[in-house]
Design a protein around this motif. Structure first.
Motif, PDB file in Angstrom:
ATOM      1  N   GLY A  10      37.475  -5.864  -2.357  1.00  0.00           N
ATOM      2  CA  GLY A  10      36.771  -6.251  -3.943  1.00  0.00           C
ATOM      3  C   GLY A  10      36.012  -5.034  -4.159  1.00  0.00           C
ATOM      4  O   GLY A  10      36.396  -3.330  -3.208  1.00  0.00           O
ATOM      5  N   GLY A  11      35.023  -4.637  -5.210  1.00  0.00           N
ATOM      6  CA  GLY A  11      34.050  -3.820  -5.706  1.00  0.00           C
ATOM      7  C   GLY A  11      33.211  -4.387  -4.159  1.00  0.00           C
ATOM      8  O   GLY A  11      32.812  -4.424  -3.383  1.00  0.00           O
ATOM      9  N   SER A  12      32.012  -2.890  -3.939  1.00  0.00           N
ATOM     10  CA  SER A  12      30.861  -3.380  -3.408  1.00  0.00           C
ATOM     11  C   SER A  12      30.087  -4.070  -3.477  1.00  0.00           C
ATOM     12  O   SER A  12      29.104  -4.657  -2.201  1.00  0.00           O
ATOM     13  N   GLU A  13      30.037  -5.447  -4.695  1.00  0.00           N
ATOM     14  CA  GLU A  13      29.806  -6.186  -4.472  1.00  0.00           C
ATOM     15  C   GLU A  13      29.922  -7.083  -3.765  1.00  0.00           C
ATOM     16  O   GLU A  13      28.786  -8.445  -3.055  1.00  0.00           O
ATOM     17  N   VAL A  14      30.699  -7.198  -2.778  1.00  0.00           N
ATOM     18  CA  VAL A  14      31.176  -7.885  -1.006  1.00  0.00           C
ATOM     19  C   VAL A  14      30.510  -7.348  -0.138  1.00  0.00           C
ATOM     20  O   VAL A  14      30.768  -7.904   0.469  1.00  0.00           O
ATOM     21  N   LEU A  15      30.239  -6.439  -0.224  1.00  0.00           N
ATOM     22  CA  LEU A  15      28.440  -5.887   0.873  1.00  0.00           C
ATOM     23  C   LEU A  15      27.723  -7.099   0.399  1.00  0.00           C
ATOM     24  O   LEU A  15      27.584  -7.275   0.041  1.00  0.00           O
ATOM     25  N   ARG A  16      27.127  -7.751   1.615  1.00  0.00           N
ATOM     26  CA  ARG A  16      26.203  -8.843   2.564  1.00  0.00           C
ATOM     27  C   ARG A  16      26.111  -8.109   3.563  1.00  0.00           C
ATOM     28  O   ARG A  16      26.916  -7.832   4.542  1.00  0.00           O
ATOM     29  N   VAL A  17      24.444  -7.528   3.557  1.00  0.00           N
ATOM     30  CA  VAL A  17      23.964  -8.019   4.750  1.00  0.00           C
ATOM     31  C   VAL A  17      23.378  -9.174   5.520  1.00  0.00           C
ATOM     32  O   VAL A  17      22.514 -10.731   4.685  1.00  0.00           O
ATOM     33  N   GLU A  18      23.742  -9.626   6.609  1.00  0.00           N
ATOM     34  CA  GLU A  18      24.290 -11.410   6.935  1.00  0.00           C
ATOM     35  C   GLU A  18      24.127 -11.279   8.637  1.00  0.00           C
ATOM     36  O   GLU A  18      24.427  -9.857   9.346  1.00  0.00           O
ATOM     37  N   GLU A  19      24.617 -12.286   9.416  1.00  0.00           N
ATOM     38  CA  GLU A  19      24.429 -12.218  10.911  1.00  0.00           C
ATOM     39  C   GLU A  19      25.867 -12.188  10.709  1.00  0.00           C
ATOM     40  O   GLU A  19      27.187 -12.120  10.529  1.00  0.00           O
ATOM     41  N   ALA A  20      26.394 -11.650  11.887  1.00  0.00           N
ATOM     42  CA  ALA A  20      27.106 -11.069  13.183  1.00  0.00           C
ATOM     43  C   ALA A  20      27.442 -11.110  14.031  1.00  0.00           C
ATOM     44  O   ALA A  20      26.051 -11.320  15.348  1.00  0.00           O
ATOM     45  N   VAL A  21      28.948 -10.552  14.634  1.00  0.00           N
ATOM     46  CA  VAL A  21      29.004 -10.768  15.865  1.00  0.00           C
ATOM     47  C   VAL A  21      28.579  -9.841  16.788  1.00  0.00           C
ATOM     48  O   VAL A  21      28.979  -8.600  16.440  1.00  0.00           O
ATOM     49  N   GLU A  22      27.751  -9.771  17.852  1.00  0.00           N
ATOM     50  CA  GLU A  22      27.387  -8.966  18.558  1.00  0.00           C
ATOM     51  C   GLU A  22      29.033  -7.688  19.181  1.00  0.00           C
ATOM     52  O   GLU A  22      28.851  -8.643  20.359  1.00  0.00           O
ATOM     53  N   PRO A  23      28.640  -6.198  19.096  1.00  0.00           N
ATOM     54  CA  PRO A  23      29.744  -6.088  20.148  1.00  0.00           C
ATOM     55  C   PRO A  23      28.839  -5.332  21.234  1.00  0.00           C
ATOM     56  O   PRO A  23      27.811  -5.715  22.071  1.00  0.00           O
ATOM     57  N   HIS A  24      29.883  -5.610  22.527  1.00  0.00           N
ATOM     58  CA  HIS A  24      29.628  -5.063  24.064  1.00  0.00           C
ATOM     59  C   HIS A  24      30.668  -3.814  23.998  1.00  0.00           C
ATOM     60  O   HIS A  24      31.793  -3.736  23.047  1.00  0.00           O
ATOM     61  N   ALA A  25      30.096  -2.960  24.814  1.00  0.00           N
ATOM     62  CA  ALA A  25      30.505  -1.771  25.140  1.00  0.00           C
ATOM     63  C   ALA A  25      32.196  -1.982  26.174  1.00  0.00           C
ATOM     64  O   ALA A  25      31.529  -2.745  27.078  1.00  0.00           O
ATOM     65  N   GLY A  26      33.093  -1.703  26.501  1.00  0.00           N
ATOM     66  CA  GLY A  26      34.152  -2.094  26.592  1.00  0.00           C
ATOM     67  C   GLY A  26      34.178  -0.628  27.842  1.00  0.00           C
ATOM     68  O   GLY A  26      33.444  -0.091  27.925  1.00  0.00           O
ATOM     69  N   PRO A  27      35.202   0.089  28.956  1.00  0.00           N
ATOM     70  CA  PRO A  27      35.940   0.655  29.302  1.00  0.00           C
ATOM     71  C   PRO A  27      35.053   2.045  28.367  1.00  0.00           C
ATOM     72  O   PRO A  27      36.505   1.865  27.583  1.00  0.00           O
ATOM     73  N   GLY A  28      35.477   2.870  28.976  1.00  0.00           N
ATOM     74  CA  GLY A  28      35.074   4.024  28.227  1.00  0.00           C
ATOM     75  C   GLY A  28      33.905   4.085  27.260  1.00  0.00           C
ATOM     76  O   GLY A  28      34.528   5.043  26.388  1.00  0.00           O
ATOM     77  N   GLN A  29      33.533   3.148  26.721  1.00  0.00           N
ATOM     78  CA  GLN A  29      32.433   3.297  25.716  1.00  0.00           C
ATOM     79  C   GLN A  29      31.530   2.470  25.692  1.00  0.00           C
ATOM     80  O   GLN A  29      30.690   2.674  26.987  1.00  0.00           O
ATOM     81  N   VAL A  30      30.181   3.180  24.993  1.00  0.00           N
ATOM     82  CA  VAL A  30      29.021   2.923  25.238  1.00  0.00           C
ATOM     83  C   VAL A  30      28.272   1.871  23.507  1.00  0.00           C
ATOM     84  O   VAL A  30      29.400   1.990  23.307  1.00  0.00           O
ATOM     85  N   ARG A  31      27.137   1.028  23.966  1.00  0.00           N
ATOM     86  CA  ARG A  31      27.313   0.635  22.693  1.00  0.00           C
ATOM     87  C   ARG A  31      25.408   1.314  22.427  1.00  0.00           C
ATOM     88  O   ARG A  31      24.460   1.905  23.450  1.00  0.00           O
ATOM     89  N   ILE A  32      25.176   1.576  21.425  1.00  0.00           N
ATOM     90  CA  ILE A  32      24.299   2.067  21.383  1.00  0.00           C
ATOM     91  C   ILE A  32      23.235   1.049  20.134  1.00  0.00           C
ATOM     92  O   ILE A  32      23.921   0.253  19.402  1.00  0.00           O
ATOM     93  N   ALA A  33      22.047   1.697  20.246  1.00  0.00           N
ATOM     94  CA  ALA A  33      20.812   0.630  18.780  1.00  0.00           C
ATOM     95  C   ALA A  33      21.172   1.370  17.681  1.00  0.00           C
ATOM     96  O   ALA A  33      20.925   2.815  18.089  1.00  0.00           O
ATOM     97  N   VAL A  34      21.655   1.559  16.861  1.00  0.00           N
ATOM     98  CA  VAL A  34      22.042   2.142  15.102  1.00  0.00           C
ATOM     99  C   VAL A  34      20.663   2.373  14.727  1.00  0.00           C
ATOM    100  O   VAL A  34      19.651   1.572  14.283  1.00  0.00           O
ATOM    101  N   ARG A  35      20.507   3.758  14.408  1.00  0.00           N
ATOM    102  CA  ARG A  35      19.202   4.413  13.507  1.00  0.00           C
ATOM    103  C   ARG A  35      19.883   4.604  11.916  1.00  0.00           C
ATOM    104  O   ARG A  35      19.386   4.454  11.601  1.00  0.00           O
ATOM    105  N   ALA A  36      21.428   4.814  12.599  1.00  0.00           N
ATOM    106  CA  ALA A  36      22.165   5.880  10.906  1.00  0.00           C
ATOM    107  C   ALA A  36      23.203   5.544  11.358  1.00  0.00           C
ATOM    108  O   ALA A  36      23.609   6.081  12.169  1.00  0.00           O
ATOM    109  N   THR A  37      23.925   5.048  10.179  1.00  0.00           N
ATOM    110  CA  THR A  37      25.701   5.804   9.505  1.00  0.00           C
ATOM    111  C   THR A  37      25.839   6.391   8.713  1.00  0.00           C
ATOM    112  O   THR A  37      25.094   5.927   7.481  1.00  0.00           O
ATOM    113  N   GLY A  38      27.054   6.939   8.475  1.00  0.00           N
ATOM    114  CA  GLY A  38      27.505   7.382   7.126  1.00  0.00           C
ATOM    115  C   GLY A  38      27.812   6.674   6.737  1.00  0.00           C
ATOM    116  O   GLY A  38      28.796   6.141   7.098  1.00  0.00           O
ATOM    117  N   VAL A  39      28.165   6.933   5.390  1.00  0.00           N
ATOM    118  CA  VAL A  39      29.110   6.787   4.500  1.00  0.00           C
ATOM    119  C   VAL A  39      30.686   7.266   3.898  1.00  0.00           C
ATOM    120  O   VAL A  39      30.175   8.620   3.802  1.00  0.00           O
TER     121      VAL A  39
END
Length: 308
Positions: A10-39
């Motif tokens: 849908g349009g941008s109205e479908v975006l919501r800030v809410e509780e989500a499932v926490e991801p974890h780093a798999g093999p060959g990955q890292v997890r970060i506490a995010v400070r910023a993300t691009g659009v």
């Protein structure tokens, strides 16, 4: 954890800030506490359902294909990166968890340049990957002249700088109001639109070798004629590429040929040779406004979402 999510297309109205499932780093990955993300345009292409025939998403989906932050988990097999490191990188394309969240997993990353803020780093990786992938596809090499259609946007500004670091001359189309901005990046500006070939003639007397279409405004036929053939043109924005014999380049699941560009870009940034022009920075709760601004197609540089 908290995150921006949507549960349907849908349009941008479908975006919501809410509780989500926490991801974890798999093999060959890292997890970060995010400070910023691009659009990126791909974020709202996916959200709108425009790409559902080629790239479906699972719901709920967290947008954000790149991010920067502090490593807090290191997956099996990862070396050279430790908890507490500041990094920027790419979120796995096929996963549900994107960068617009408290935590995100990265599948490719590099140390955050000291000269970049987290906001600048958070919006860099996707464009670096795209720019590197395009320059490799075009076999862009020292001494060539590159024309970028839509040079003032996030991908255009990054491709221009990386191309200049390779020794290319870069000409970029933009509105007249962005010509001074492009000149600051070492780009020769030219106004876009009909009659482009005539305006290019005095700027590139020996012709244009390769072309990136980052605008998707229906100019591929003219760009092919300017370059001297479809094999010299790559688009990241025009879905009509096949009709013109032009390569359409997009991110795929799995390892990208552009990943090698991340550490190289970090080195250039620390040398003062690579910047991330920011058009706007939005707080996480205004993610919808960030998507809407991206959809206008008039951003000068990168749109970024900061994460508290």
């Amino acid at each position: 954890m908290f995150a921006v999510q949507y549960h349907r297309y849908g349009g941008s109205e479908v975006l919501r800030v809410e509780e989500a499932v926490e991801p974890h780093a798999g093999p060959g990955q890292v997890r970060i506490a995010v400070r910023a993300t691009g659009v990126t345009p791909a974020d709202w292409y996916l959200r709108s359902g425009m790409l559902r025939s080629v790239a479906t998403v699972g719901f709920p989906h967290i947008p954000g294909m790149d991010a920067a932050g502090i490593v807090d988990e290191v997956g099996e097999g990862v070396t050279g990166t430790a908890v507490g490191d500041a990094v920027f990188g790419l979120v796995p394309f096929a996963d549900l968890g994107g960068g617009a969240a408290q935590y995100a997993v990265l599948e490719a990353w590099a140390p955050k340049p000291r000269s970049w803020s987290f906001e600048e780093a958070g919006g860099a990786a996707g464009n670096i990957d795209t720019a590197t992938r395009v320059l490799e596809a075009l076999a862009a090499a020292e001494g060539m002249t590159l024309l970028i259609e839509g040079a003032a946007g996030g991908v255009g500004t990054m491709t221009a700088q990386l191309a200049r670091a390779r020794g290319l001359t870069v000409i970029g189309t933009a509105s007249e109001g962005n010509h001074g901005f492009l000149q600051q990046l070492g780009v020769i500006p030219v106004t876009y639109g009909a009659g482009l070939a005539d305006r290019l003639a005095p700027l590139a007397p020996h012709g244009v070798d390769v072309v990136l279409d980052a605008a998707g405004k229906g100019s591929l036929a003219e760009l092919v004629a300017i370059a001297g053939g479809p094999h010299r043109v790559v688009t990241i924005a025009d879905f009509d590429a096949d009709r013109h014999g032009v390569r359409y380049s997009r991110s795929e699941a799995g390892q990208s040929p552009g990943w090698a560009g991340l550490p190289r870009a970090a080195d250039l940034a620390d040398q003062g040779r690579l910047t991330v022009p920011l058009h706007a920075v939005f707080p996480l709760e205004e993610a919808a406004a960030a998507h809407d601004m991206s959809a206008t197609g008039h951003a000068r540089g990168k749109i970024v979402i900061s994460v508290p």
